[in-house]
Design a protein around this motif. Sequence first.
Motif, PDB file in Angstrom:
ATOM      1  N   GLU B  72       0.793  -1.221   0.000  1.00  0.00           N
ATOM      2  CA  GLU B  72       0.000   0.000   0.000  1.00  0.00           C
ATOM      3  C   GLU B  72       0.834   1.285   0.000  1.00  0.00           C
ATOM      4  OE1 GLU B  72      -2.039  -3.415   1.399  1.00  0.00           O
ATOM      5  OE2 GLU B  72      -0.311  -2.433   2.327  1.00  0.00           O
ATOM      6  N   ASP B  73       1.998   1.283   0.632  1.00  0.00           N
ATOM      7  CA  ASP B  73       2.719   2.528   0.890  1.00  0.00           C
ATOM      8  C   ASP B  73       4.012   2.627   0.088  1.00  0.00           C
ATOM      9  OD1 ASP B  73       1.697   1.772   4.150  1.00  0.00           O
ATOM     10  OD2 ASP B  73       0.888   3.435   2.963  1.00  0.00           O
ATOM     11  N   PHE B  74       4.272   3.844  -0.370  1.00  0.00           N
ATOM     12  CA  PHE B  74       5.479   4.084  -1.163  1.00  0.00           C
ATOM     13  C   PHE B  74       5.971   5.495  -0.850  1.00  0.00           C
ATOM     14  CE2 PHE B  74       8.642   3.220  -4.042  1.00  0.00           C
ATOM     15  CZ  PHE B  74       8.571   3.832  -5.285  1.00  0.00           C
ATOM     16  N   PRO B  75       6.633   5.692   0.290  1.00  0.00           N
ATOM     17  CA  PRO B  75       7.084   7.032   0.667  1.00  0.00           C
ATOM     18  C   PRO B  75       8.321   7.468  -0.116  1.00  0.00           C
ATOM     19  CG  PRO B  75       7.706   5.425   2.330  1.00  0.00           C
ATOM     20  CD  PRO B  75       6.853   4.695   1.348  1.00  0.00           C
ATOM     21  N   LEU B  76       8.391   8.762  -0.345  1.00  0.00           N
ATOM     22  CA  LEU B  76       9.534   9.382  -1.040  1.00  0.00           C
ATOM     23  C   LEU B  76      10.256  10.279  -0.050  1.00  0.00           C
ATOM     24  CD1 LEU B  76      10.977  10.007  -3.844  1.00  0.00           C
ATOM     25  CD2 LEU B  76       9.475  12.010  -3.940  1.00  0.00           C
ATOM     26  N   ARG B  77      11.544  10.048   0.090  1.00  0.00           N
ATOM     27  CA  ARG B  77      12.347  10.790   1.050  1.00  0.00           C
ATOM     28  C   ARG B  77      13.222  11.791   0.323  1.00  0.00           C
ATOM     29  NH1 ARG B  77      12.659  12.227   6.391  1.00  0.00           N
ATOM     30  NH2 ARG B  77      14.820  12.503   7.043  1.00  0.00           N
ATOM     31  N   LEU B  78      13.187  13.041   0.781  1.00  0.00           N
ATOM     32  CA  LEU B  78      14.104  14.076   0.284  1.00  0.00           C
ATOM     33  C   LEU B  78      15.126  14.348   1.375  1.00  0.00           C
ATOM     34  CD1 LEU B  78      11.424  14.665  -1.406  1.00  0.00           C
ATOM     35  CD2 LEU B  78      12.340  16.975  -1.641  1.00  0.00           C
ATOM     36  N   GLU B  79      16.384  14.159   1.062  1.00  0.00           N
ATOM     37  CA  GLU B  79      17.465  14.460   1.988  1.00  0.00           C
ATOM     38  C   GLU B  79      18.162  15.734   1.515  1.00  0.00           C
ATOM     39  OE1 GLU B  79      17.908  12.680   4.612  1.00  0.00           O
ATOM     40  OE2 GLU B  79      17.204  10.645   4.186  1.00  0.00           O
ATOM     41  N   LEU B  80      18.463  16.630   2.430  1.00  0.00           N
ATOM     42  CA  LEU B  80      19.209  17.842   2.090  1.00  0.00           C
ATOM     43  C   LEU B  80      18.534  18.590   0.935  1.00  0.00           C
ATOM     44  CD1 LEU B  80      22.833  16.420   2.303  1.00  0.00           C
ATOM     45  CD2 LEU B  80      21.628  17.792   4.021  1.00  0.00           C
ATOM     46  N   ALA B  81      17.338  19.088   1.211  1.00  0.00           N
ATOM     47  CA  ALA B  81      16.548  19.723   0.168  1.00  0.00           C
ATOM     48  C   ALA B  81      17.295  20.879  -0.500  1.00  0.00           C
ATOM     49  CB  ALA B  81      15.236  20.237   0.752  1.00  0.00           C
ATOM     50  N   ALA B  82      17.098  20.977  -1.805  1.00  0.00           N
ATOM     51  CA  ALA B  82      17.727  22.028  -2.613  1.00  0.00           C
ATOM     52  C   ALA B  82      16.642  22.764  -3.408  1.00  0.00           C
ATOM     53  CB  ALA B  82      18.742  21.417  -3.568  1.00  0.00           C
ATOM     54  N   PRO B  83      16.883  24.028  -3.783  1.00  0.00           N
ATOM     55  CA  PRO B  83      15.875  24.780  -4.551  1.00  0.00           C
ATOM     56  C   PRO B  83      15.461  24.064  -5.840  1.00  0.00           C
ATOM     57  CG  PRO B  83      17.539  26.268  -3.707  1.00  0.00           C
ATOM     58  CD  PRO B  83      18.028  24.880  -3.390  1.00  0.00           C
ATOM     59  N   SER B  84      16.352  23.283  -6.414  1.00  0.00           N
ATOM     60  CA  SER B  84      16.021  22.554  -7.645  1.00  0.00           C
ATOM     61  C   SER B  84      14.953  21.490  -7.424  1.00  0.00           C
ATOM     62  CB  SER B  84      17.285  21.890  -8.213  1.00  0.00           C
ATOM     63  OG  SER B  84      17.807  20.953  -7.284  1.00  0.00           O
ATOM     64  N   GLN B  85      14.660  21.184  -6.160  1.00  0.00           N
ATOM     65  CA  GLN B  85      13.626  20.195  -5.865  1.00  0.00           C
ATOM     66  C   GLN B  85      12.252  20.832  -5.678  1.00  0.00           C
ATOM     67  OE1 GLN B  85      15.922  18.297  -2.618  1.00  0.00           O
ATOM     68  NE2 GLN B  85      15.741  16.402  -3.813  1.00  0.00           N
ATOM     69  N   THR B  86      12.174  22.125  -5.836  1.00  0.00           N
ATOM     70  CA  THR B  86      10.879  22.796  -5.847  1.00  0.00           C
ATOM     71  C   THR B  86      10.088  22.292  -7.038  1.00  0.00           C
ATOM     72  OG1 THR B  86      11.697  24.790  -4.750  1.00  0.00           O
ATOM     73  CG2 THR B  86       9.724  25.029  -6.119  1.00  0.00           C
ATOM     74  N   SER B  87       8.938  21.698  -6.754  1.00  0.00           N
ATOM     75  CA  SER B  87       8.170  21.055  -7.813  1.00  0.00           C
ATOM     76  C   SER B  87       6.849  20.553  -7.236  1.00  0.00           C
ATOM     77  CB  SER B  87       8.977  19.884  -8.395  1.00  0.00           C
ATOM     78  OG  SER B  87       8.366  19.367  -9.553  1.00  0.00           O
TER      79      SER B  87
END
Lengths: 115, 113
Positions: B72-87
């Motif tokens: 059922e679950d599929f989490p997405l992890r962002l490590e050390l967020a960067a402005p390029s990950q704005t979306s």
Amino acid sequence: GESVGLHLPTLSVQEGDNSIINCAYSNSASDYFIWYKQESGKGPQFIIDIRSNMDKRQGQRVTVLLNKTVKHLSLQIAATQPGDSAVYFCAEKGATTDSWGKLQFGAGTQVVVTP
Amino acid sequence: NAGVTQTPKFRILKIGQSMTLQCTQDMNHNYMYWYRQDPGMGLKLIYYSVGAGITDKGEVPNGYNVSRSTTEDFPLRLELAAPSQTSVYFCASSYAGGAYEQYFGPGTRLTVT
């Protein structure tokens, strides 16, 4: 490389007219194509799909045409309604085992329905 | 059926912070996907999974990680967020790979400043 692109970024259509949204693809080995509709602030919603062994498929008020000779896909919407205003994406899937379920999406066409 | 659900709907992160985007589907689909959509662009595949315990990279995996401990679950992890990950991030699922419709969640709008 492979690409899926759309001819027109914006399409303005009068209510009641028919809409035609075009899509070009470059991977001649693609065997499955799908159209999605995305309303503002929402996720893409399935409209209709077609396999490469077909030339035409009809749904409710929509028809998808596939021309493999010129690698062209189109979505026709009959009697366009205000609720049809959205961005429309085409997507393709390659035929190799490596691309089993990966869809490659085009940039989208904004359809604006005017009264 | 709720279909595919995603949380949160919106999030603002500072550069260098981390977060997890949640995705759950109740259709018993084996295949799940994470996409990102930049303004005026199509969807780019980040990661996908063909079943619990199996994940693989898509087109743009750098800066992200995923896990699939349940169907059922599929989490997405962002490590050390960067402005390029704005979306805007979309999770999707399908019954199988190949010529099967993918069902999409409503999306998470992420801003990294």
